[in-house]
Write a protein that holds these residues in place. Structure first.
Motif, PDB file in Angstrom:
ATOM      1  N   ALA A 325      -0.732  -4.276  -8.314  1.00  0.00           N
ATOM      2  CA  ALA A 325       0.094  -4.951  -7.307  1.00  0.00           C
ATOM      3  C   ALA A 325       0.587  -3.990  -6.233  1.00  0.00           C
ATOM      4  CB  ALA A 325       1.282  -5.636  -7.983  1.00  0.00           C
ATOM      5  N   GLY A 326       0.870  -2.766  -6.614  1.00  0.00           N
ATOM      6  CA  GLY A 326       1.396  -1.805  -5.650  1.00  0.00           C
ATOM      7  C   GLY A 326       0.415  -1.419  -4.566  1.00  0.00           C
ATOM      8  N   ARG A 327      -0.871  -1.759  -4.739  1.00  0.00           N
ATOM      9  CA  ARG A 327      -1.875  -1.426  -3.723  1.00  0.00           C
ATOM     10  C   ARG A 327      -2.276  -2.632  -2.889  1.00  0.00           C
ATOM     11  NH1 ARG A 327      -6.452  -0.616  -5.724  1.00  0.00           N
ATOM     12  NH2 ARG A 327      -6.146  -1.018  -7.930  1.00  0.00           N
ATOM     13  N   MET A 328      -1.675  -3.770  -3.154  1.00  0.00           N
ATOM     14  CA  MET A 328      -2.102  -5.003  -2.485  1.00  0.00           C
ATOM     15  C   MET A 328      -1.599  -5.087  -1.050  1.00  0.00           C
ATOM     16  SD  MET A 328      -1.568  -7.961  -5.344  1.00  0.00           S
ATOM     17  CE  MET A 328      -2.559  -8.010  -6.850  1.00  0.00           C
ATOM     18  N   GLU A 329      -2.444  -5.651  -0.200  1.00  0.00           N
ATOM     19  CA  GLU A 329      -1.981  -6.119   1.095  1.00  0.00           C
ATOM     20  C   GLU A 329      -1.264  -7.450   0.878  1.00  0.00           C
ATOM     21  OE1 GLU A 329      -2.025  -4.483   3.766  1.00  0.00           O
ATOM     22  OE2 GLU A 329      -3.488  -2.887   3.396  1.00  0.00           O
ATOM     23  N   TYR A 330      -0.547  -7.873   1.925  1.00  0.00           N
ATOM     24  CA  TYR A 330       0.323  -9.037   1.753  1.00  0.00           C
ATOM     25  C   TYR A 330      -0.445 -10.286   1.324  1.00  0.00           C
ATOM     26  CZ  TYR A 330       3.634 -12.735   2.632  1.00  0.00           C
ATOM     27  OH  TYR A 330       4.435 -13.833   2.472  1.00  0.00           O
ATOM     28  N   CYS A 348       3.553  -9.402  -8.223  1.00  0.00           N
ATOM     29  CA  CYS A 348       2.945  -9.579  -6.906  1.00  0.00           C
ATOM     30  C   CYS A 348       3.957 -10.122  -5.901  1.00  0.00           C
ATOM     31  CB  CYS A 348       1.726 -10.493  -7.010  1.00  0.00           C
ATOM     32  SG  CYS A 348       0.377  -9.757  -7.969  1.00  0.00           S
ATOM     33  N   ALA A 349       4.892 -10.947  -6.370  1.00  0.00           N
ATOM     34  CA  ALA A 349       5.959 -11.406  -5.478  1.00  0.00           C
ATOM     35  C   ALA A 349       6.830 -10.224  -5.045  1.00  0.00           C
ATOM     36  CB  ALA A 349       6.800 -12.471  -6.165  1.00  0.00           C
ATOM     37  N   ALA A 350       7.078  -9.307  -5.974  1.00  0.00           N
ATOM     38  CA  ALA A 350       7.842  -8.108  -5.623  1.00  0.00           C
ATOM     39  C   ALA A 350       7.106  -7.293  -4.567  1.00  0.00           C
ATOM     40  CB  ALA A 350       8.078  -7.254  -6.870  1.00  0.00           C
ATOM     41  N   ARG A 351       5.774  -7.251  -4.684  1.00  0.00           N
ATOM     42  CA  ARG A 351       4.986  -6.551  -3.677  1.00  0.00           C
ATOM     43  C   ARG A 351       5.125  -7.240  -2.316  1.00  0.00           C
ATOM     44  NH1 ARG A 351       3.031  -1.989  -1.517  1.00  0.00           N
ATOM     45  NH2 ARG A 351       1.021  -2.286  -0.492  1.00  0.00           N
ATOM     46  N   CYS A 352       5.112  -8.562  -2.306  1.00  0.00           N
ATOM     47  CA  CYS A 352       5.301  -9.309  -1.059  1.00  0.00           C
ATOM     48  C   CYS A 352       6.647  -8.959  -0.425  1.00  0.00           C
ATOM     49  CB  CYS A 352       5.227 -10.808  -1.319  1.00  0.00           C
ATOM     50  SG  CYS A 352       3.577 -11.414  -1.690  1.00  0.00           S
ATOM     51  N   VAL A 353       7.682  -8.916  -1.237  1.00  0.00           N
ATOM     52  CA  VAL A 353       9.020  -8.601  -0.717  1.00  0.00           C
ATOM     53  C   VAL A 353       9.052  -7.177  -0.173  1.00  0.00           C
ATOM     54  CG1 VAL A 353      11.441  -8.314  -1.325  1.00  0.00           C
ATOM     55  CG2 VAL A 353      10.153 -10.258  -2.223  1.00  0.00           C
ATOM     56  N   ASP A 359       7.939  -5.253   7.243  1.00  0.00           N
ATOM     57  CA  ASP A 359       7.625  -6.146   8.354  1.00  0.00           C
ATOM     58  C   ASP A 359       8.303  -7.486   8.092  1.00  0.00           C
ATOM     59  OD1 ASP A 359       6.640  -7.644  10.385  1.00  0.00           O
ATOM     60  OD2 ASP A 359       4.548  -7.609   9.755  1.00  0.00           O
ATOM     61  N   PRO A 360       9.544  -7.639   8.537  1.00  0.00           N
ATOM     62  CA  PRO A 360      10.305  -8.859   8.218  1.00  0.00           C
ATOM     63  C   PRO A 360       9.696 -10.146   8.766  1.00  0.00           C
ATOM     64  CG  PRO A 360      11.769  -7.094   8.931  1.00  0.00           C
ATOM     65  CD  PRO A 360      10.379  -6.638   9.215  1.00  0.00           C
ATOM     66  N   GLU A 361       8.672 -10.037   9.616  1.00  0.00           N
ATOM     67  CA  GLU A 361       8.026 -11.250  10.100  1.00  0.00           C
ATOM     68  C   GLU A 361       7.176 -11.904   9.011  1.00  0.00           C
ATOM     69  OE1 GLU A 361       8.709 -12.576  13.013  1.00  0.00           O
ATOM     70  OE2 GLU A 361      10.102 -10.916  13.306  1.00  0.00           O
ATOM     71  N   LEU A 362       6.866 -11.171   7.967  1.00  0.00           N
ATOM     72  CA  LEU A 362       6.091 -11.749   6.864  1.00  0.00           C
ATOM     73  C   LEU A 362       6.969 -12.713   6.073  1.00  0.00           C
ATOM     74  CD1 LEU A 362       4.277  -8.524   5.579  1.00  0.00           C
ATOM     75  CD2 LEU A 362       3.278 -10.387   6.910  1.00  0.00           C
ATOM     76  N   PRO A 363       6.417 -13.830   5.644  1.00  0.00           N
ATOM     77  CA  PRO A 363       7.231 -14.790   4.874  1.00  0.00           C
ATOM     78  C   PRO A 363       7.452 -14.309   3.449  1.00  0.00           C
ATOM     79  CG  PRO A 363       4.980 -15.583   5.084  1.00  0.00           C
ATOM     80  CD  PRO A 363       5.061 -14.348   5.929  1.00  0.00           C
ATOM     81  N   LEU A 364       8.549 -14.754   2.870  1.00  0.00           N
ATOM     82  CA  LEU A 364       8.832 -14.423   1.479  1.00  0.00           C
ATOM     83  C   LEU A 364       8.013 -15.317   0.555  1.00  0.00           C
ATOM     84  CD1 LEU A 364      12.697 -13.965   1.509  1.00  0.00           C
ATOM     85  CD2 LEU A 364      10.989 -12.201   1.114  1.00  0.00           C
ATOM     86  N   PRO A 365       7.644 -14.819  -0.613  1.00  0.00           N
ATOM     87  CA  PRO A 365       6.923 -15.667  -1.574  1.00  0.00           C
ATOM     88  C   PRO A 365       7.846 -16.741  -2.137  1.00  0.00           C
ATOM     89  CG  PRO A 365       7.512 -13.588  -2.587  1.00  0.00           C
ATOM     90  CD  PRO A 365       7.879 -13.457  -1.135  1.00  0.00           C
ATOM     91  N   ALA A 366       7.238 -17.806  -2.623  1.00  0.00           N
ATOM     92  CA  ALA A 366       8.030 -18.899  -3.185  1.00  0.00           C
ATOM     93  C   ALA A 366       8.569 -18.551  -4.570  1.00  0.00           C
ATOM     94  CB  ALA A 366       7.180 -20.167  -3.256  1.00  0.00           C
ATOM     95  N   VAL A 367       7.997 -17.536  -5.195  1.00  0.00           N
ATOM     96  CA  VAL A 367       8.394 -17.165  -6.557  1.00  0.00           C
ATOM     97  C   VAL A 367       9.761 -16.482  -6.538  1.00  0.00           C
ATOM     98  CG1 VAL A 367       7.785 -15.773  -8.572  1.00  0.00           C
ATOM     99  CG2 VAL A 367       6.002 -16.935  -7.261  1.00  0.00           C
ATOM    100  N   ARG A 368      10.659 -16.910  -7.408  1.00  0.00           N
ATOM    101  CA  ARG A 368      11.969 -16.276  -7.541  1.00  0.00           C
ATOM    102  C   ARG A 368      11.841 -15.039  -8.412  1.00  0.00           C
ATOM    103  NH1 ARG A 368      16.903 -15.687  -5.190  1.00  0.00           N
ATOM    104  NH2 ARG A 368      18.511 -15.253  -6.738  1.00  0.00           N
TER     105      ARG A 368
END
Length: 735
Positions: A325-330, A348-353, A359-368
Motif C-alpha cells: 500500500a505504501g507504494r501505491m498511487e492514488y 489502502c484508505a490510509a494510503r489515500c489519506v 494534494d488536498p484536491e484528491l478526494p478522501l476514500p469512503a472507508v472509515r
C-alpha cells in the motif's frame, strides 16, 4: 458438444463422387459448419520436400495443427500428408477437424491438443461424438521452463519479443507472427510457451498454425513455416527465424513480467497472471509486478491495474496489495480501499489519506479509518501542515485531516500560518473560509503572529478590509502593531466606533503605533459625552496614553453643554485624575465653589496641572476661571485672592491685568484692588495699575459703602496730592 470431420481424397465418397471431400463426420453436425470448415482444411508439403516421397519421407513432413475462431465455435484442424491418393497422384492428405464451443475448451489452451489421442492419421468412415477432450503429450510448463533456461538469455529475449508481438496483434486486431524452423516441434514449443504465458481466456482468442506452405495467405495470428518457404518482402508480419540467434527488442509490461516469471520458474505467478488477466493481460502483468515489488510500474500502469479490482481478486493478491500500500498511487489505493477486504481496505484508505494530505484536491476514500490507523497518520498531518505553500493550502490540509478523523496539531497549524503570512503567501480571507469549524481561530492566531513580525509592506498589503473584519474578533493584544492597524482601518471605514476602538487599543502593549492610531482616531473634536463614556469604560486605563489624557481638555475646549462637562469632570475625578482631565476637574470645582476659600486648593492644583497642558488648553482654562470669578463679583474675587496661595494670587492678578479692556472692567478691578488693601492683602501690581489708570468718575461707584470710599481715597490720595502741586504750573504754562 464437439463434432469431428475427416477430409481427404478418395475414389468414391459418401455421395459417390471421387476427389477431395468430407468422408466422415459426427452425427448432428450443425447446418452450415461443414462449408465453413472446408477452407481451413488444406495442406502443401514444404517446397524442398521430394515430389514422390516414400512413406517414411512423407511421415516426416510437418504436421499442420491450426486453431481458428469460427463465429460462436472454435475449430482445430490437423492436416497430415498421406502420399499418393486413390489414383496414384502424390499430394493427398488427411484433414481432421474438431469443432467445439468455447466452453468445451475450459481449462485448456488449444495448443495442448497437439498430440491429443483423438487425432487420426488415416481417414475413417464413422466418427463418434467426443464426450471428453483430452490434451496430448505436449510439454508441461515446468519442462518448457527448463527448455527456456537451457537457451540462456537469448531464449528469454526471444520469448519477450514473441510475446510482445502476439499481444500487440491480439489487442490491436491486426499484425501477425511468422515462426520459421526446420522442425515443427520447435514451433509448437514456442506457441505453447506463448499460450502458457497468457491467461487461458486470452489464449482461446489466439489463432495459430503450426505449419503453412503459404504464410502470406494464412489468416492465423501465429503461423509456422519452414526455411525453404518463400516469404514476400512486403509480408505484413513479424518474421522470426528460430534457426538464428535471438535479437533483443523492446518489450511491454506483460512481456517483461512473463519473462521474469519464466526465468524464476515461478509458475504460480504465471497462473496468477492468467487468473487476473482474462480481459487485460497487460494490466494483470502490471498488477503482479507491482505486488512483487517492481518499482518500475508506472502510475498509468497502476491505473490500468486498478480497473481489474472491480471484478475481484484472489486472496493472495489482496494480501500482496496490503503490504504494498505504501507504494501505491492514488487511483490504485482508492480502488483497493473500495473493493478489498477490511484489512487491505484500511491500509489502502490510509494510503489515500496520506496522498491527499500532499494534494488536498484528491478526494478522501469512503472507508472509515480504524483508530490505530488514524493515530499512525498524525505525523503525516504535521508534515503536510509544515509543507503547505500557501494559506489556502494550509486550510485544505486541515479540512482534509478533520474530515478523515485525524487530529490536527494546533501549534503546528499556527506556526505554519505565521510563517506563510510573514512571507506574504496566500489569501487569509479565502483560507479562513476553507478552514473547518473550530479551527479558524487557530489560523487567525497564527496569522496575527505572522503579521506582527512581517515587513511593513507585507502587513499593509495583507490587511484588506475583509481581512480586518476577520481579525477584528480575535485577541489583538498578542499583536499590538497589527491590532492597532486593524482597529484603525475599522474605524476609518465606519465598521467600529472610536470609543469601542479606543477601549481595545488601550489593552494593547504600549508601542508607538498604538498612540499614532489613537491620535488619528481622535483627530476630530471629542465631545464631553464621548470622554465620559471612555472614563466609564477605561477607568484608570485612560491614563496609559498621552493622547487619551488630552481628550477631556479637548472636550472642554469644544464648548459642549455645561451639564455634560460637569458630569465628565466627576467621572474623570473618580477614574483618571491626570493630565488635561485634572484641569477639567479643577475648572468644574471652581465653577461649583460656594465660598472664596473653597477655591484655594483647586487653584493650586490647576497651576500644577496646567504645566503639562498645551497653550490652547491653558488659555481656555484661564478664560473659564475668569468667567467664573467675574460672575461672582469683585468682593468674591478679592476674597479668593486673599485665601489663595501667593502663586495663585499672582496668577489671578496677572490674568486680570492682561484682560482689562473696558471702563466697566477697569472699575470692577479697581474695586478688587481697594478691597484687597482694606483686607491687608494689597497687591503692589494692582496698586500701581490703579494709580496709573485713568480713573474718571468712579468716586460715585463707592459712595454707597463708606469703607470702600475710604479705601479708594487712601489708594488715590498720593496721586491727588501730586495733582494739586502740579496744577498751578500747568495753569501758568497754559496762560
Amino acid at each position: 458438444m464437439a463434432w469431428q470431420l475427416h477430409y481427404t481424397s478418395v475414389a468414391a465418397g459418401p455421395t459417390g463422387r471421387a476427389g477431395f471431400q468430407f468422408v466422415a463426420e459426427t452425427p448432428g453436425l450443425p447446418e452450415g459448419l461443414r462449408s465453413r470448415v472446408a477452407p481451413l482444411l488444406t495442406y502443401r508439403p514444404p517446397p524442398g520436400a521430394p515430389l514422390a516421397p516414400t512413406e517414411r519421407e512423407a511421415s516426416r513432413f510437418p504436421v499442420a495443427l491450426t486453431y481458428d475462431l469460427l463465429g460462436s465455435h472454435r475449430v482445430l484442424t490437423r492436416c497430415v500428408h498421406l502420399g499418393r491418393d486413390y489414383s496414384g497422384r502424390h499430394g493427398n492428405f488427411l484433414g481432421h477437424a474438431l469443432v467445439v464451443s468455447p466452453g468445451e475448451l475450459t481449462g485448456l489452451r488449444p495448443v495442448e491438443l497437439w498430440r491429443a489421442p483423438f487425432w487420426k492419421d488415416s481417414p475413417e468412415t464413422a466418427l463418434p461424438e467426443l464426450t471428453e477432450i483430452v490434451p496430448g503429450g505436449t510439454a508441461d510448463p515446468e519442462s518448457l521452463g527448463e527448455w527456456l533456461a537451457g537457451q540462456g538469455d537469448g531464449g528469454y529475449a526471444r520469448l519477450g519479443f514473441l510475446l510482445e508481438t502476439t499481444v500487440r496483434a491480439l489487442t490491436r486486431g491486426h499484425g501477425r507472427l511468422v515462426l520459421v524452423a526446420g522442425d515443427v516441434e520447435e514451433i509448437v514449443r514456442w506457441i505453447t510457451v506463448i499460450s502458457y504465458s497468457l491467461p487461458q481466456a486470452v489464449a482461446l482468442g489466439l489463432s495459430f498454425a503450426t505449419y503453412s506452405a503459404d504464410p502470406a495467405a494464412a489468416s492465423q495470428i501465429i503461423v509456422g513455416t519452414t526455411p525453404d518457404v518463400w516469404l514476400p518482402s512486403d509480408l505484413d508480419a513479424e518474421v522470426v527465424d528460430l534457426t538464428r540467434p535471438a535479437a533483443g527488442s523492446g518489450t511491454g509490461r506483460l512481456a517483461r513480467t512473463v519473462v521474469d516469471r519464466w526465468r524464476r520458474m515461478d509458475m504460480a505467478a504465471l497462473d496468477g497472471m492468467a487468473e487476473l488477466g482474462r480481459t487485460d493481460p497487460e494490466a494483470a502483468a502490471a498488477l503482479v509486478a507491482f505486488c512483487d515489488g517492481d518499482v518500475t510500474v508506472t502510475r498509468a500502469e497502476q491505473l490500468d491495474a486498478a480497473r481489474l479490482l472491480e471484478a475481484g481478486l484472489p486472496a493472495w493478491v489482496w494480501r500482496a496489495l496490503e503490504g504494498a500500500a505504501g507504494r501505491m498511487e492514488y487511483e490504485l489505493a482508492a480502488a483497493a480501499s473500495a473493493t478489498g477486504p477490511p484489512d487491505t481496505a484500511d491500509r489502502c484508505a490510509a494510503r489515500c489519506v496520506a496522498l491527499a494530505l500532499r494534494d488536498p484536491e484528491l478526494p478522501l476514500p469512503a472507508v472509515r479509518l480504524r483508530a490505530a490507523t488514524r493515530r499512525a497518520l498524525e505525523p503525516r498531518v504535521r508534515d503536510a501542515l509544515g509543507g503547505a505553500e500557501s494559506l489556502t493550502g494550509l486550510a485544505a490540509v486541515a479540512l482534509l485531516a478533520v474530515e478523515a478523523g485525524l487530529a490536527v496539531p494546533g501549534r503546528d497549524l499556527e506556526r505554519r500560518a505565521a510563517a506563510l503570512v510573514r512571507a506574504g503567501a496566500g489569501d487569509l480571507r479565502r483560507a479562513a473560509g476553507r478552514m473547518p469549524y473550530g479551527w479558524r481561530g487557530r489560523l487567525v492566531e497564527g496569522a496575527l503572529a505572522g503579521l506582527e513580525t512581517a515587513p511593513e509592506e507585507v502587513r499593509a498589503r495583507l490587511l484588506t478590509d475583509e481581512v480586518c473584519d476577520l481579525l477584528a474578533p480575535a485577541d489583538l493584544t498578542r499583536a499590538p502593531r497589527t491590532g492597532a492597524a486593524v482597529l484603525n482601518r475599522l474605524v476609518r471605514r465606519g465598521a467600529l466606533g472610536r470609543i469601542d476602538a479606543t477601549e481595545r487599543l488601550v489593552r494593547l502593549a504600549p508601542e508607538p503605533g498604538r498612540d499614532t492610531v489613537l491620535r488619528e482616531i481622535w483627530a476630530g473634536p471629542p465631545t464631553p459625552a464621548e470622554c465620559g463614556a471612555l472614563a466609564e469604560r477605561l477607568g484608570a486605563s485612560a491614563g496609559v496614553s498621552p493622547v487619551l489624557a488630552e481628550l477631556p481638555g479637548r472636550a472642554f475646549l469644544s464648548g459642549g453643554p455645561r451639564e455634560e462637562t460637569a458630569r465628565l469632570a466627576r467621572l474623570v475625578t473618580s477614574t483618571a485624575p491626570a493630565g488635561s482631565a485634572e484641569l477639567v476637574v479643577v475648572v468644574a470645582e471652581i465653577s461649583g465653589a460656594v465660598r472664596p476659600g473653597d477655591l484655594a486648593g483647586p487653584l493650586e492644583r490647576l497651576l500644577d496641572a496646567r504645566e503639562t497642558a498645551g497653550p490652547e488648553l491653558r488659555g481656555a482654562v484661564a478664560k473659564a476661571v475668569l468667567g467664573v470669578l467675574d460672575a461672582r463679583g469683585p468682593e468674591f474675587r478679592a476674597k479668593v485672592v486673599m485665601t489663595a496661595s501667593r502663586r495663585a494670587a499672582a496668577w489671578l492678578v496677572d490674568l486680570w491685568l492682561r484682560r482689562v479692556r473696558s471702563r466697566e472692567e477697569q472699575a470692577r478691578l479697581l474695586e478688587v484692588t481697594v478691597r484687597l488693601r482694606l483686607g491687608g492683602a494689597g497687591s503692589e501690581r494692582l496698586d500701581a495699575w490703579a494709580r496709573g489708570s485713568p480713573l474718571g468718575s468712579v468716586r460715585a461707584r463707592f459712595a454707597h459703602d463708606p469703607d470702600l470710599l475710604r479705601g479708594y481715597e487712601e489708594l488715590v490720595r498720593p496721586r491727588t496730592a501730586l495733582w494739586e502741586r502740579l496744577r498751578p504750573r500747568l495753569v501758568w504754562k497754559r496762560e
